[in-house]
Scaffold this motif. Structure first.
Motif, mmCIF file in Angstrom:
data_model
loop_
_atom_site.group_PDB
_atom_site.id
_atom_site.type_symbol
_atom_site.label_atom_id
_atom_site.label_comp_id
_atom_site.label_asym_id
_atom_site.label_seq_id
_atom_site.Cartn_x
_atom_site.Cartn_y
_atom_site.Cartn_z
ATOM 1 N N LYS A 274 12.025 -0.358 4.676
ATOM 2 C CA LYS A 274 12.156 -1.480 3.684
ATOM 3 C C LYS A 274 10.979 -2.256 3.472
ATOM 4 C CE LYS A 274 16.171 -4.603 2.501
ATOM 5 N NZ LYS A 274 15.689 -5.758 3.091
ATOM 6 N N GLY A 275 10.664 -2.738 4.722
ATOM 7 C CA GLY A 275 9.401 -3.884 4.864
ATOM 8 C C GLY A 275 8.168 -3.431 4.227
ATOM 9 N N ALA A 276 7.935 -1.796 4.216
ATOM 10 C CA ALA A 276 6.928 -1.429 3.857
ATOM 11 C C ALA A 276 6.735 -1.419 2.085
ATOM 12 C CB ALA A 276 6.745 0.095 4.335
ATOM 13 N N GLU A 278 8.388 -3.655 0.506
ATOM 14 C CA GLU A 278 8.383 -5.013 0.165
ATOM 15 C C GLU A 278 7.105 -5.350 -0.005
ATOM 16 O OE1 GLU A 278 12.828 -6.120 1.525
ATOM 17 O OE2 GLU A 278 11.341 -6.867 2.754
ATOM 18 N N GLN A 279 6.271 -4.791 0.930
ATOM 19 C CA GLN A 279 4.847 -5.256 1.176
ATOM 20 C C GLN A 279 3.784 -4.586 0.371
ATOM 21 O OE1 GLN A 279 3.979 -5.083 5.503
ATOM 22 N NE2 GLN A 279 4.459 -7.205 5.622
ATOM 23 N N GLY A 280 4.365 -3.441 -0.702
ATOM 24 C CA GLY A 280 3.459 -2.973 -1.394
ATOM 25 C C GLY A 280 3.253 -1.239 -1.243
ATOM 26 N N ALA A 281 3.781 -0.729 -0.268
ATOM 27 C CA ALA A 281 3.626 0.605 0.119
ATOM 28 C C ALA A 281 4.710 1.373 -0.880
ATOM 29 C CB ALA A 281 3.812 0.799 1.603
ATOM 30 N N LYS A 282 4.344 2.629 -1.061
ATOM 31 C CA LYS A 282 4.829 3.555 -2.017
ATOM 32 C C LYS A 282 5.533 4.704 -1.026
ATOM 33 C CE LYS A 282 4.700 5.876 -6.311
ATOM 34 N NZ LYS A 282 3.568 6.688 -7.165
ATOM 35 N N VAL A 283 6.902 4.931 -1.290
ATOM 36 C CA VAL A 283 7.414 6.022 -0.611
ATOM 37 C C VAL A 283 7.203 7.371 -1.295
ATOM 38 C CG1 VAL A 283 9.882 7.081 0.224
ATOM 39 C CG2 VAL A 283 9.244 4.528 0.469
ATOM 40 N N LEU A 284 6.377 8.223 -0.694
ATOM 41 C CA LEU A 284 6.127 9.411 -1.427
ATOM 42 C C LEU A 284 7.111 10.307 -1.304
ATOM 43 C CD1 LEU A 284 2.308 9.398 -0.591
ATOM 44 C CD2 LEU A 284 3.285 8.539 -2.726
ATOM 45 N N THR A 316 3.097 -4.252 8.022
ATOM 46 C CA THR A 316 3.704 -4.071 9.162
ATOM 47 C C THR A 316 3.854 -2.533 9.792
ATOM 48 O OG1 THR A 316 4.850 -6.093 8.647
ATOM 49 C CG2 THR A 316 5.830 -4.964 10.553
ATOM 50 N N CYS A 317 4.139 -1.768 8.984
ATOM 51 C CA CYS A 317 4.167 -0.421 8.747
ATOM 52 C C CYS A 317 3.010 0.299 9.727
ATOM 53 C CB CYS A 317 4.751 0.241 7.787
ATOM 54 S SG CYS A 317 3.756 0.293 6.341
ATOM 55 N N VAL A 318 1.961 -0.200 9.188
ATOM 56 C CA VAL A 318 0.606 0.333 9.841
ATOM 57 C C VAL A 318 0.153 -0.416 11.124
ATOM 58 C CG1 VAL A 318 -1.672 0.404 8.889
ATOM 59 C CG2 VAL A 318 -0.008 0.594 7.392
ATOM 60 N N LYS A 319 0.676 -1.552 11.153
ATOM 61 C CA LYS A 319 0.412 -2.170 12.434
ATOM 62 C C LYS A 319 1.220 -1.966 13.593
ATOM 63 C CE LYS A 319 -0.334 -6.487 11.347
ATOM 64 N NZ LYS A 319 -0.795 -7.990 10.969
ATOM 65 N N GLU A 320 2.549 -1.566 13.223
ATOM 66 C CA GLU A 320 3.407 -1.571 14.588
ATOM 67 C C GLU A 320 4.050 -0.249 14.699
ATOM 68 O OE1 GLU A 320 6.540 -4.750 14.480
ATOM 69 O OE2 GLU A 320 4.917 -6.204 13.899
#
Ligand SMILES: NC(=O)c1ccc[n+]([C@@H]2O[C@H](COP(=O)([O-])OP(=O)(O)OC[C@H]3O[C@@H](n4cnc5c(N)ncnc54)[C@H](O)[C@@H]3O)[C@@H](O)[C@H]2O)c1
Ligand SMILES: CCCCC=O
Length: 424
Positions: A274-276, A278-284, A316-320
């Motif tokens: 969800k956070g990803a 919101e931060q602009g990532a796209k669920v493929l 966050t999804c890339v850092k944590e």
């Protein structure tokens, strides 16, 4: 040689009972029976490997002037505590007990309270194999039990596998008693795919780097850096494969993804997705709850494996560490750029590179800040090779010859053959 015989016999029993143990591990953890079988195989191989080293522990003889000499003895530490995570319950217990017992120590092992079962079977197997009573002990419990063990004055060493925050607490507790620790902690490892890679291999590598044990693997290469000119093709192929992953009853032969460990873990992974977004990532693909058709599985903690595109390094999804089946894809252009971005993490457990250029492969791994590096493969962990992290992913090693050093201490004996030359 006596220790070696016990370890070899334990390995033989595990091998003989491997199907039963794999089934128990699947029930314990939720991973597919297919994977649990691999864990059991790695486990008995670990005991065999350290059985081989047990008889070869030796010191050095050093000649000194005047016929004097010195020698070193490699001695056990005493009672070692093992504290394990829930993702590889039996295997982690073997990675710790194999070298600990081979080096002549006793071990008190505390599994995660989420996976208490199979390590009890390991304790029974050690007894059956001839280990004296009390040599390998299992204590069940959670944080307070772990703290009790870590602070206990009779404990000589703590080997911990788990998260960074708990590892930091363990180190603090151990520091009070000046006890050595091995810390096998989390990660957010980079996997770098250069455009000259064998694409099929690279895609398979990325799958292995992200979706074993429902993505709950410490060394997973979850930051997948893909050279821009193959980004589209690579992403399409990965998404195609991820969609085909068979989710369901982990005891069925063709299942490749079972449920996550528990409800809080599942919810934590959904919160990251969800956070990803919101931060602009796209669920493929994926990232949704999965409800199996089988009635008895409906309340299980299943989800569809997820691939995230349009990721940026500061998300966050890339850092944590997510510790779930979520791959983040990040494009890059140059080797120099990707190295800087790959190393821009507080973690340093593992890293991987796919390329056909052998010079580049070695140059890149030499610059990667990670304890376990893979070239043209990912998430293979043969017992012969040391495993462990850099930076906040911990220190000390499991597997390989070097681990004997982490479970023993060196005594130096200086022998005078002449007269004492007193300065007084
Ligand atoms: N590097 C590795 O080899 C490796 C392997 C597997 C898992 N991990 C890491 O483990 C984490 C997931 O496992 P987890 O959720 O079980 O980790 P965790 O840190 O929550 O728990 C690990 C173990 O520590 C115990 N524990 C919790 N609090 C404690 C305390 N205050 N004192 C002493 N013991 C305490 C737990 O009961 C459990 O047995 C992830 O970060 C993952 O990357 C690392
Ligand atoms: C024992 C296997 C460790 C892999 C990380 O989770």
């Amino acid at each position: 040689m006596e220790r070696s015989r016990v370890l070899l016999e334990a390995a033989r029993i595990i091998r003989e009972r491997s199907e039963e143990l794999a089934t128990m591990e699947t029930i314990n953890n939720g991973k597919s029976i297919f994977e649990a079988r691999v864990d059991i195989e790695i486990s008995w191989q670990t005991l065999e490997y350290y059985a081989g080293l047990a008889g070869s522990m030796a010191g050095q003889h050093v000649q000194l002037p005047g016929g004097s000499f010195g020698y070193t003895r490699r001695e056990p530490l005493g009672v070692c505590v093992g504290i394990g995570a829930w993702n590889y319950p039996f295997q982690i217990a073997c990675w710790k007990s194999g070298p600990a017992l081979a080096s002549g120590n006793a071990m008190v092992y505390k599994p995660s309270p989420f996976t208490p079962i199979t390590v009890v079977l390991l304790a029974e197997i050690f007894r059956e194999a001839g280990a004296p009573p009390g040599l390998f002990n299992v204590v069940q419990g959670g944080a307070s039990t772990g703290e009790f063990l870590s602070k206990h004055p009779d404990v000589a060493k703590i080997s911990f596998t788990g998260s960074v925050p708990t590892g930091s607490k363990i180190m603090e507790m151990a520091s009070k008693g000046i006890k050595p620790v091995t810390l096998e902690l989390g990660g957010k490892s980079p996997l770098i795919i250069f455009s000259d890679s064998d694409l099929e291999n690279a895609v398979n590598g990325a799958m292995m780097a992200n979706f074993l044990t429902q993505g709950q693997v410490c060394c997973n290469g979850t930051r997948v850096f893909v050279q821009s000119n193959i980004l589209q093709k690579f992403t399409e192929e990965v998404v195609k494969k991820v969609k085909k992953i068979k989710i369901g009853d982990p005891l069925l032969e063709d299942t490749r993804m079972g449920p996550l460990i528990n409800r809080p873990q599942l919810e934590k992974v959904f919160a990251f997705i969800k956070g990803a977004k919101e931060q602009g990532a796209k669920v493929l693909t994926g990232g949704e709850p999965y409800i199996p058709e089988d009635q008895k599985l409906k309340a299980g903690f299943y989800m569809t494996p997820c691939v995230l595109g349009d990721c940026k390094d500061d998300m966050t999804c890339v850092k944590e560490e997510i510790f779930g089946p979520v791959m983040s894809i990040l494009p890059f252009d140059t080797e120099e750029e990707v190295l800087e971005r790959a190393n821009n993490s507080t973690y340093g457990l593992a890293a991987g590179v796919f390329t056909r250029d052998i010079q580049r492969a070695h140059r890149v791994v030499a610059s990667l800040q990670a304890g376990m590096c893979f070239i043209n493969n990912y998430n293979v962990s043969p017992v012969e090779l040391p495993f462990g992290g850099y930076k906040k992913s911990g220190f000390g090693r499991e597997n390989g010859q070097v681990t004997i050093e982490y479970y023993s201490q060196l005594k130096t004996v200086c022998v005078e053959m002449g007269k004492v030359e007193s300065v007084f």
